[in-house]
Design a protein around this motif. Structure first.
Motif, PDB file in Angstrom:
ATOM      1  N   TYR A 140       0.850  -1.196   0.000  1.00 40.01           N
ATOM      2  CA  TYR A 140       0.000   0.000   0.000  1.00 40.01           C
ATOM      3  C   TYR A 140       0.886   1.246   0.000  1.00 40.01           C
ATOM      4  N   GLU A 141       0.323   2.347  -0.462  1.00 34.05           N
ATOM      5  CA  GLU A 141       1.020   3.624  -0.420  1.00 34.05           C
ATOM      6  C   GLU A 141       0.259   4.593   0.476  1.00 34.05           C
ATOM      7  N   LEU A 142       0.986   5.585   0.977  1.00 34.78           N
ATOM      8  CA  LEU A 142       0.408   6.564   1.888  1.00 34.78           C
ATOM      9  C   LEU A 142       0.242   7.908   1.190  1.00 34.78           C
ATOM     10  N   MET A 143      -0.936   8.498   1.345  1.00 35.05           N
ATOM     11  CA  MET A 143      -1.213   9.846   0.851  1.00 35.05           C
ATOM     12  C   MET A 143      -1.375  10.756   2.068  1.00 35.05           C
ATOM     13  N   LEU A 144      -0.715  11.923   2.050  1.00 36.03           N
ATOM     14  CA  LEU A 144      -0.695  12.798   3.219  1.00 36.03           C
ATOM     15  C   LEU A 144      -1.468  14.090   3.000  1.00 36.03           C
ATOM     16  N   GLY A 145      -2.114  14.559   4.058  1.00 36.70           N
ATOM     17  CA  GLY A 145      -2.757  15.864   4.045  1.00 36.70           C
ATOM     18  C   GLY A 145      -2.392  16.644   5.292  1.00 36.70           C
ATOM     19  N   ASP A 146      -2.324  17.965   5.199  1.00 35.00           N
ATOM     20  CA  ASP A 146      -1.967  18.865   6.290  1.00 35.00           C
ATOM     21  C   ASP A 146      -3.184  19.734   6.594  1.00 35.00           C
ATOM     22  N   SER A 147      -3.764  19.570   7.784  1.00 32.15           N
ATOM     23  CA  SER A 147      -4.993  20.300   8.126  1.00 32.15           C
ATOM     24  C   SER A 147      -4.736  21.679   8.703  1.00 32.15           C
ATOM     25  N   GLY A 148      -3.478  21.973   9.095  1.00 29.13           N
ATOM     26  CA  GLY A 148      -3.203  23.267   9.711  1.00 29.13           C
ATOM     27  C   GLY A 148      -3.965  23.486  11.000  1.00 29.13           C
ATOM     28  N   TYR A 149      -4.241  22.406  11.745  1.00 31.52           N
ATOM     29  CA  TYR A 149      -4.984  22.466  13.004  1.00 31.52           C
ATOM     30  C   TYR A 149      -6.406  23.019  12.815  1.00 31.52           C
ATOM     31  N   ASP A 150      -6.954  22.894  11.634  1.00 33.16           N
ATOM     32  CA  ASP A 150      -8.281  23.442  11.314  1.00 33.16           C
ATOM     33  C   ASP A 150      -9.229  22.285  10.996  1.00 33.16           C
ATOM     34  N   ARG A 151     -10.299  22.147  11.776  1.00 33.09           N
ATOM     35  CA  ARG A 151     -11.215  21.024  11.579  1.00 33.09           C
ATOM     36  C   ARG A 151     -11.946  21.095  10.250  1.00 33.09           C
ATOM     37  N   GLU A 152     -12.238  22.293   9.784  1.00 32.79           N
ATOM     38  CA  GLU A 152     -12.927  22.410   8.498  1.00 32.79           C
ATOM     39  C   GLU A 152     -12.002  22.029   7.338  1.00 32.79           C
ATOM     40  N   VAL A 153     -10.724  22.374   7.464  1.00 33.97           N
ATOM     41  CA  VAL A 153      -9.762  21.942   6.449  1.00 33.97           C
ATOM     42  C   VAL A 153      -9.640  20.422   6.475  1.00 33.97           C
ATOM     43  N   GLU A 154      -9.619  19.852   7.669  1.00 30.57           N
ATOM     44  CA  GLU A 154      -9.577  18.390   7.777  1.00 30.57           C
ATOM     45  C   GLU A 154     -10.788  17.773   7.083  1.00 30.57           C
ATOM     46  N   ALA A 155     -11.976  18.356   7.287  1.00 27.60           N
ATOM     47  CA  ALA A 155     -13.180  17.832   6.652  1.00 27.60           C
ATOM     48  C   ALA A 155     -13.078  17.887   5.129  1.00 27.60           C
ATOM     49  N   ALA A 156     -12.529  18.980   4.614  1.00 31.06           N
ATOM     50  CA  ALA A 156     -12.362  19.101   3.158  1.00 31.06           C
ATOM     51  C   ALA A 156     -11.387  18.051   2.632  1.00 31.06           C
ATOM     52  N   LEU A 157     -10.327  17.796   3.393  1.00 33.55           N
ATOM     53  CA  LEU A 157      -9.372  16.766   2.989  1.00 33.55           C
ATOM     54  C   LEU A 157     -10.013  15.383   3.015  1.00 33.55           C
ATOM     55  N   VAL A 158     -10.813  15.115   4.034  1.00 30.76           N
ATOM     56  CA  VAL A 158     -11.510  13.829   4.114  1.00 30.76           C
ATOM     57  C   VAL A 158     -12.411  13.648   2.902  1.00 30.76           C
ATOM     58  N   ARG A 159     -13.148  14.694   2.538  1.00 29.29           N
ATOM     59  CA  ARG A 159     -14.007  14.621   1.351  1.00 29.29           C
ATOM     60  C   ARG A 159     -13.195  14.320   0.094  1.00 29.29           C
ATOM     61  N   SER A 160     -12.067  15.014  -0.043  1.00 33.33           N
ATOM     62  CA  SER A 160     -11.216  14.811  -1.218  1.00 33.33           C
ATOM     63  C   SER A 160     -10.650  13.398  -1.264  1.00 33.33           C
ATOM     64  N   PHE A 161     -10.175  12.909  -0.141  1.00 37.56           N
ATOM     65  CA  PHE A 161      -9.577  11.577  -0.107  1.00 37.56           C
ATOM     66  C   PHE A 161     -10.615  10.485  -0.365  1.00 37.56           C
TER      67      PHE A 161
END
Length: 351
Positions: free
Chosen positions: A110-131
């Motif tokens: 398997y490979e790992l894809m990384l996202g950086d939320s910048g300590y922001d829950r809404e950014v994390e949510a957007a990353l989750v949607r994208s992934f």
């Protein structure tokens, strides 16, 4: 044309556009094996004889072959990609966890894809949607506090999830981490046991970073249990900024000179605290104890060397990968994954 020349990566067309992609059958021909053997070498290399595997890999390298990930995902309903979201990629605090996670996943294909939320829950949510839109096989999220959107997306799409670097009685799915509240509590007990009576906390405000807030919560609990005043606080906007930490500690020491111990939310702030104390003429550890969190590489080489709380970052990453792989391979029937890997106090000179 020699066979060697025929196996070189294809040139581009005269108009600059690339030639057609190399096909799997061409790799098989170059390696002198069947297409099925090439496919097996890509998906299950452990099932292929070492000499054959080496021939296939040499052919892949010469031809520049890239497997069709989309076709493979359609055939197996797996992308063989796991996505992880961390609060920051600007420093090494999560590096060991990412390393452990990536290495364990890669060993299983398997490979790992990384996202950086910048300590922001809404950014994390957007990353989750994208992934999820990219059909990742699983998600690894840092912490246990998330936006409602994140929880809804995960529930709707039934994506396996491992939450790391924290603890809760009600995780979304799987959990591998430690208690930040307990870590703050143990820091306070350590300071009390070493005769410190007026504490302060240096870190990000709880409303900005929940894990920092939980460490402060534990420190406050320890102060109450020891019959001591509530800890003073010196909050910074950027919890990894040495400059901000230095300024905040300098202001704190000027405002409350009776403070005799600092517990910092991470080692970057603790190193800044050592500098601020030195500039203010405050001796460490004689007049002031300084305690960090994270056991960064720099902690052992500061002057004085930094007493801190060590986190098993790489083990957390490896355990998270193990939980994901067990779930994807149907080996997690023994019950929900709830692993607390704990922490340890590393005693050095500063406290």
């Amino acid at each position: 044309m020699s066979s060697h020349a025929a196996q070189r990566p294809r040139p581009r067309h005269g108009d600059g556009t690339p030639a057609a992609p190399v096909r799997l059958v061409e790799v098989a021909r170059a390696a002198g094996v069947s297409s099925m053997t090439v496919s097996r070498a890509l998906r299950h290399p452990e099932r292929v004889a070492p000499a054959t595997l080496q021939s296939v890999r040499r052919a892949i390298a010469r031809l520049g072959y890239l497997p069709d990930g989309g076709a493979a995902a359609l055939a197996t309903r797996r992308s063989r990609v796991v996505a992880a979201i961390v609060p920051t990629l600007m420093n090494s605090v999560y590096a060991s966890t990412v390393h452990g996670l990536a290495a364990a996943l890669r060993a299983a294909g398997y490979e790992l894809m990384l996202g950086d939320s910048g300590y922001d829950r809404e950014v994390e949510a957007a990353l989750v949607r994208s992934f999820i839109g990219r059909r990742v096989d699983a998600l690894v999220l840092t912490g246990v506090e998330h936006a409602g959107t994140t929880r809804l997306l995960i529930a709707q799409h039934r994506v396996p999830v491992v939450e790391i670097w924290d603890a809760t009685r009600s995780p979304i799915d799987m959990l591998v981490g430690f208690s930040n509240v307990a870590a703050g509590r143990e820091a306070g007990r350590w300071l009390a046991a070493h005769g410190r009576r007026r504490w302060a906390f240096v870190g990000t405000a709880p409303e900005r970073e929940d894990r920092s807030g939980k460490r402060l919560k534990g420190l406050r609990e320890a102060a109450r249990a020891a019959g001591l005043p509530a800890p003073e606080t010196a909050f910074v906007v950027d919890g990894m900024s040495a400059a901000a930490g230095r300024e905040a500690v300098a202001a704190l020491l000027a405002r409350v000179p009776a403070v005799d111990a600092l517990f910092c939310a991470n080692d970057a702030l603790a190193v800044a605290a050592l500098r601020a104390a030195h500039e203010a003429g405050v001796e460490v550890p004689g007049r002031l104890a300084v305690m960090g969190f994270g056991d960064f590489d720099v902690a052992a080489v500061t002057r004085p060397a930094l007493t801190t709380i060590a986190i098993p970052g790489e083990a957390i990453g490896e355990a998270a990968a193990e939980a994901v792989l067990d779930r994807l391979d149907g080996r997690d029937s023994v019950g929900p994954v709830r692993r607390d890997l704990g922490f340890s106090i590393v005693r050095r000179e500063s406290a």
